[in-house]
Design a protein around this motif. Structure first.
Motif, PDB file in Angstrom:
ATOM      1  N   ASN A 114       0.827  -1.205   0.000  1.00 52.59           N
ATOM      2  CA  ASN A 114       0.000   0.000   0.000  1.00 52.59           C
ATOM      3  C   ASN A 114       0.866   1.263   0.000  1.00 52.59           C
ATOM      4  OD1 ASN A 114       0.759   0.585   2.757  1.00 52.59           O
ATOM      5  ND2 ASN A 114      -0.776  -0.893   3.437  1.00 52.59           N
ATOM      6  N   ARG A 115       0.224   2.390  -0.203  1.00 51.54           N
ATOM      7  CA  ARG A 115       0.919   3.678  -0.318  1.00 51.54           C
ATOM      8  C   ARG A 115       1.718   4.003   0.945  1.00 51.54           C
ATOM      9  NH1 ARG A 115      -0.103   8.753   1.519  1.00 51.54           N
ATOM     10  NH2 ARG A 115       0.531  10.537   0.187  1.00 51.54           N
ATOM     11  N   LYS A 116       1.144   3.738   2.101  1.00 46.93           N
ATOM     12  CA  LYS A 116       1.806   4.061   3.367  1.00 46.93           C
ATOM     13  C   LYS A 116       3.113   3.290   3.512  1.00 46.93           C
ATOM     14  CE  LYS A 116       1.053   4.122   8.377  1.00 46.93           C
ATOM     15  NZ  LYS A 116       0.090   3.809   9.482  1.00 46.93           N
ATOM     16  N   LEU A 117       3.076   1.991   3.186  1.00 48.89           N
ATOM     17  CA  LEU A 117       4.290   1.178   3.299  1.00 48.89           C
ATOM     18  C   LEU A 117       5.345   1.643   2.299  1.00 48.89           C
ATOM     19  CD1 LEU A 117       5.888  -1.235   4.382  1.00 48.89           C
ATOM     20  CD2 LEU A 117       4.731  -2.671   2.679  1.00 48.89           C
ATOM     21  N   LEU A 118       4.940   1.934   1.089  1.00 50.89           N
ATOM     22  CA  LEU A 118       5.867   2.372   0.052  1.00 50.89           C
ATOM     23  C   LEU A 118       6.636   3.613   0.496  1.00 50.89           C
ATOM     24  CD1 LEU A 118       6.962   2.144  -2.853  1.00 50.89           C
ATOM     25  CD2 LEU A 118       5.000   3.515  -3.586  1.00 50.89           C
ATOM     26  N   ILE A 119       5.923   4.595   0.992  1.00 48.40           N
ATOM     27  CA  ILE A 119       6.552   5.839   1.447  1.00 48.40           C
ATOM     28  C   ILE A 119       7.454   5.574   2.649  1.00 48.40           C
ATOM     29  CG2 ILE A 119       6.115   8.115   2.444  1.00 48.40           C
ATOM     30  CD1 ILE A 119       3.514   8.157   0.760  1.00 48.40           C
ATOM     31  N   SER A 120       6.976   4.742   3.566  1.00 49.68           N
ATOM     32  CA  SER A 120       7.753   4.402   4.754  1.00 49.68           C
ATOM     33  C   SER A 120       9.070   3.730   4.397  1.00 49.68           C
ATOM     34  CB  SER A 120       6.927   3.488   5.672  1.00 49.68           C
ATOM     35  OG  SER A 120       7.688   3.072   6.789  1.00 49.68           O
TER      36      SER A 120
END
Length: 223
Positions: A114-120
């Motif tokens: 998901n987007r949150k994991l990618l950015i993290s």
């Protein structure tokens, strides 16, 4: 450390790159400097600019033509060792993860992340040099137990007790300053410890230290 993270996206699926670019366009501290639809295109960009410092991280796919992700990573690590690499792929298996880590990849993310994991992950790799989930570490262990594929990274010199402490804290993704605070030492002392450890084990970066720790049963996941 510069708060802006400059990245490149390399994938032969144009719509996928557009989607990633849109995600990062809404993140203040991540800047997409280059997008490329092939490994050859990306290498030409780096060669033409003669300055890999333009980029902090490259996010690449494995399954590409005519140059696949494995070939691209080998080329990048041969010529641009400071460039951190995140592999984003639907091929999330122990043999692939293990091999990519052996080549020096800083993180491996499945394409359904998901987007949150990618950015993290991007932020973590920029700050710490590496991002491995518990699943990643277990896959590396599984990969290394196969005698035909063992990662050969061993030390001719024994690490001191203090150096082992530092390695374990590095594996927990602590910064030099955080390690210094926990061990009641100066940041400069930790930097010196880190360099001596790298020299002893023959690793080039944090990825190599993590692989060394796993290979020698020092990683916290194996404790």
């Amino acid at each position: 450390m510069n708060n802006m993270i400059n990245i490149a996206l390399v994938d032969d699926e144009a719509l996928f790159i557009e989607g990633l670019s849109l995600i990062f366009s809404n993140v203040d501290n991540i800047n997409v400097v280059k997008t490329a639809n092939s490994g050859l295109e990306f290498l030409k960009f780096l060669d033409d600019n003669q300055d890999s410092s333009l980029l902090d991280i490259a996010i690449i796919d494995i399954q590409m033509k005519p140059m696949d992700g494995f070939e691209l990573v080998e080329s990048l690590k041969g010529k641009y060792q400071d460039l951190k690499i995140i592999v984003l792929s639907s091929h999330y298996k122990s043999n692939i993860v293990g091999h990519m880590i052996k080549l020096g990849v800083s993180a491996f993310i499945p394409k359904n992340a998901n987007r949150k994991l990618l950015i993290s992950v991007v932020e973590s790799v920029h700050q710490f040099g590496v991002y491995f989930t518990e699943t990643d570490k277990e896959m590396i262990v599984q990969y290394m137990t196969n005698s035909t594929k063992k990662i050969s990274l061993t030390s001719n010199e024994e690490l001191s007790v203090r150096e082992i402490e530092v390695v374990k804290l590095i594996c927990k993704e602590n910064t030099n300053q955080e390690i210094a605070d926990k061990l009641f030492l100066s940041k400069r002392t930790i930097e010196n410890h880190r360099q001596r450890i790298l020299d002893k084990v023959g690793a080039r970066n944090t990825v190599g230290l993590v692989v060394y720790a796993i290979a020698n049963q020092l990683h916290p996941i194996l404790q």
